[in-house]
Design an enzyme around this catalytic site. Sequence first.
Site, mmCIF file in Angstrom:
data_model
loop_
_atom_site.group_PDB
_atom_site.id
_atom_site.type_symbol
_atom_site.label_atom_id
_atom_site.label_comp_id
_atom_site.label_asym_id
_atom_site.label_seq_id
_atom_site.Cartn_x
_atom_site.Cartn_y
_atom_site.Cartn_z
ATOM 1 N N LYS A 34 0.856 -1.199 0.000
ATOM 2 C CA LYS A 34 0.000 0.000 0.000
ATOM 3 C C LYS A 34 0.885 1.238 0.000
ATOM 4 C CE LYS A 34 -1.770 2.777 2.858
ATOM 5 N NZ LYS A 34 -1.682 4.020 2.051
ATOM 6 N N GLU A 71 -1.382 7.315 0.014
ATOM 7 C CA GLU A 71 -2.579 7.722 -0.737
ATOM 8 C C GLU A 71 -2.313 8.978 -1.580
ATOM 9 O OE1 GLU A 71 -2.025 7.518 2.414
ATOM 10 O OE2 GLU A 71 -3.015 9.069 3.611
ATOM 11 N N GLY A 76 7.610 5.224 7.277
ATOM 12 C CA GLY A 76 6.752 6.391 7.475
ATOM 13 C C GLY A 76 7.091 7.069 8.777
ATOM 14 N N GLY A 77 6.127 7.799 9.312
ATOM 15 C CA GLY A 77 6.368 8.594 10.509
ATOM 16 C C GLY A 77 6.341 7.771 11.796
ATOM 17 N N THR A 123 2.756 6.835 13.295
ATOM 18 C CA THR A 123 2.120 5.734 12.558
ATOM 19 C C THR A 123 2.879 4.436 12.830
ATOM 20 O OG1 THR A 123 1.825 7.372 10.812
ATOM 21 C CG2 THR A 123 1.069 5.161 10.343
ATOM 22 N N GLY A 124 4.196 4.526 12.891
ATOM 23 C CA GLY A 124 5.015 3.338 13.140
ATOM 24 C C GLY A 124 4.659 2.672 14.464
ATOM 25 N N GLU A 138 10.936 1.587 9.340
ATOM 26 C CA GLU A 138 11.885 2.641 8.933
ATOM 27 C C GLU A 138 11.186 3.959 9.203
ATOM 28 O OE1 GLU A 138 14.954 2.376 7.816
ATOM 29 O OE2 GLU A 138 14.984 0.202 7.669
ATOM 30 N N CYS A 140 14.017 11.512 5.134
ATOM 31 C CA CYS A 140 14.105 11.014 6.516
ATOM 32 C C CYS A 140 15.484 11.255 7.123
ATOM 33 C CB CYS A 140 13.757 9.533 6.547
ATOM 34 S SG CYS A 140 14.725 8.588 5.369
ATOM 35 N N GLU A 185 10.956 16.044 14.334
ATOM 36 C CA GLU A 185 11.173 16.146 12.893
ATOM 37 C C GLU A 185 10.183 17.172 12.321
ATOM 38 O OE1 GLU A 185 9.748 12.707 10.689
ATOM 39 O OE2 GLU A 185 11.654 12.515 9.662
HETATM 40 P P1 NAD Z 1 2.957 8.425 7.438
HETATM 41 O O1 NAD Z 1 3.350 7.699 8.663
HETATM 42 O O2 NAD Z 1 1.912 9.481 7.549
HETATM 43 O O3 NAD Z 1 2.411 7.430 6.320
HETATM 44 C C1 NAD Z 1 3.200 6.374 5.830
HETATM 45 C C2 NAD Z 1 2.292 5.313 5.249
HETATM 46 O O4 NAD Z 1 1.534 4.740 6.307
HETATM 47 C C3 NAD Z 1 1.284 5.837 4.225
HETATM 48 O O5 NAD Z 1 1.131 4.884 3.205
HETATM 49 C C4 NAD Z 1 0.007 5.927 5.047
HETATM 50 O O6 NAD Z 1 -1.167 5.855 4.290
HETATM 51 C C5 NAD Z 1 0.155 4.718 5.940
HETATM 52 N N1 NAD Z 1 -0.638 4.725 7.167
HETATM 53 C C6 NAD Z 1 -1.113 5.786 7.862
HETATM 54 N N2 NAD Z 1 -1.802 5.350 8.947
HETATM 55 C C7 NAD Z 1 -1.756 3.998 8.936
HETATM 56 C C8 NAD Z 1 -2.264 2.979 9.782
HETATM 57 N N3 NAD Z 1 -2.981 3.275 10.874
HETATM 58 N N4 NAD Z 1 -2.008 1.698 9.477
HETATM 59 C C9 NAD Z 1 -1.267 1.380 8.395
HETATM 60 N N5 NAD Z 1 -0.775 2.301 7.530
HETATM 61 C C10 NAD Z 1 -0.999 3.595 7.808
HETATM 62 O O7 NAD Z 1 4.302 8.992 6.820
HETATM 63 P P2 NAD Z 1 4.451 9.938 5.569
HETATM 64 O O8 NAD Z 1 3.979 11.298 5.984
HETATM 65 O O9 NAD Z 1 3.870 9.297 4.376
HETATM 66 O O10 NAD Z 1 6.062 9.928 5.369
HETATM 67 C C11 NAD Z 1 6.901 10.773 6.047
HETATM 68 C C12 NAD Z 1 7.602 10.035 7.175
HETATM 69 O O11 NAD Z 1 8.294 8.903 6.653
HETATM 70 C C13 NAD Z 1 8.676 10.883 7.823
HETATM 71 O O12 NAD Z 1 8.582 10.755 9.216
HETATM 72 C C14 NAD Z 1 9.975 10.263 7.311
HETATM 73 O O13 NAD Z 1 11.072 10.481 8.167
HETATM 74 C C15 NAD Z 1 9.603 8.841 7.179
HETATM 75 N N6 NAD Z 1 10.512 8.147 6.244
HETATM 76 C C16 NAD Z 1 11.469 7.306 6.745
HETATM 77 C C17 NAD Z 1 12.369 6.686 5.885
HETATM 78 C C18 NAD Z 1 13.462 5.767 6.396
HETATM 79 O O14 NAD Z 1 14.123 5.126 5.593
HETATM 80 N N7 NAD Z 1 13.681 5.678 7.708
HETATM 81 C C19 NAD Z 1 12.261 6.903 4.502
HETATM 82 C C20 NAD Z 1 11.269 7.744 4.032
HETATM 83 C C21 NAD Z 1 10.398 8.365 4.913
#
Ligand code: NAD
Length: 502
Positions: A181, A184, A234-235, A238-239, A256, A290, A391
Amino acid sequence: MTISAEPYVAQLFIDGEWVPSASGATRDIRCPADGSLVGIAAEADEGDTDRAIQAARRAFDVGPWNTLAATERGALLNRVADFLERDANKIARAEALDTGKRLVEANYDVADVVRSFRYFAGIAGTDAGRVVDTTSSTTISRVVYDPVGVCGLITPWNYPLLQASWKVAPALAAGCTFVIKPSELTPHTTVLLMQILVEAGMPAGVGNLVLGAGPTAGAPLSSHPDIDLVSFTGGLVTGRAVMAAASASVKKVALELGGKNPNIVFADADREAALDNALTAVFLHSGQVCSAGARLIVEESIHDEFVAELVRRAQLIRLGGPFDPNAETGALISFAHRDKVQSYVERACAEGAVLRCGGTPPADSTLASGSYFLPTILDECHSQMRCVQDESFGPVMTVETFVTEEEAIAIGNDTYYGLAGAVWTQDAGKAQRVAGRLRHGTIWINDYHPYLPQAEWGGFKQSGVGRELGPSGLHEYLEPKHVYQNLSPAPSNWFNPRLAEG
Ligand code: NAD
């Protein structure tokens, strides 16, 4: 200014078929550079994702993907790399339109994606496990690697195809099946990747794609009992939710997450290289990286001169759309994200940071329809401030100072994140001492941003769990299994032999 052609239409890919969402719902995808409509994507809900998970489960349980020779899976990945190279221009353009990043950056991304696929193609099947000494000539003990199973892959919007490739390529090399996924906000290049996987010969059900919001389309990938591993980029917030949801079925979790990455500049650094790279460290892709070097930690004796020059240069950075040849950086992903970055800067000033430049959207009226934000430098910061700890994920640098080497290390480690960092000095011994003690997953010395598919990528502390890339990036998708064979079976007579006497 409208920069896109006809909007693309993106569907879900479930069990080898391109399908709309069961509800028929769709989402408009808009280019951050000017708000123009670039795509219309099917919007999945939990039911669609459940169907995709069932397809991936069947494909794994029935095979034969997981029992093919790993080298055959590697051959498929090499075909994928060939097709990615063939379609590189189209894919880079799609990435630029969805993310608002400059085409030149999207071109680099596609080249990196190709390298990821080739790397995992090359290491597929190169580690067959090991034979363990049993101290007996009549027993054989082997440790082998099985694919972990069905993987849920969740990716962000800043490097949509690159983040997808770091998961899809090793998952397939390992013999797993998956449901991916993408964000969006940026689905297009993941759709293009799925088309290429099919063209390269990926069997139905092995790879499945759902599109839509995280809490609906994405959440089942971390909670569903038929998912064996969830790999999330992701963030942090959410992680944590993904990790908590995964705990109910004790699935493997790879995370990550974000970073607040120290860029430490000593007074003896090559001044021009340190200055130039300090700008790229934080302002590349408008800070939406990131590993961005958002935390400048500069030796006090050169602070005034160094920061004055950074401010002068930051004010000259030209903003613009993906296809503007004069642009040096692009828009933020959305107006909502820009509002977050702006309020982060306002909070920083309220807690005592001194705004040296930026801090607002640009005044240039030709950029008004895009979510642009000026390169921003916040001076006189210290590690107790929220702006230094959290961040911003925007073009915002915080500046701190140090006097001694020991202090530089302590400040660089004073963060709950641990993704990446850099040290600038011409003293090789000092560089190694500092690099050795920084608690971050990647350390650059006299450089910023390079990464290699051969080298592990990931975070200490709250920057994540596990590693992508390198041999560990493949092992995330493998389960070690101990196989012990007795070549000369005989009763052990642990219990009294009379039990066998009838
Ligand atoms: P986000 O956490 O908002 O979303 C990431 C993904 O998670 C999206 O696909 C989103 O739809 C999905 N998501 C949201 N809620 C969810 C849930 N409850 N269950 C499952 N999936 C869900 O992050 P973002 O705003 O898309 O990306 C930015 C973040 O990603 C920053 O914090 C950045 O540091 C991090 N990032 C980390 C790396 C790394 O390698 N460490 C690389 C790129 C980005």
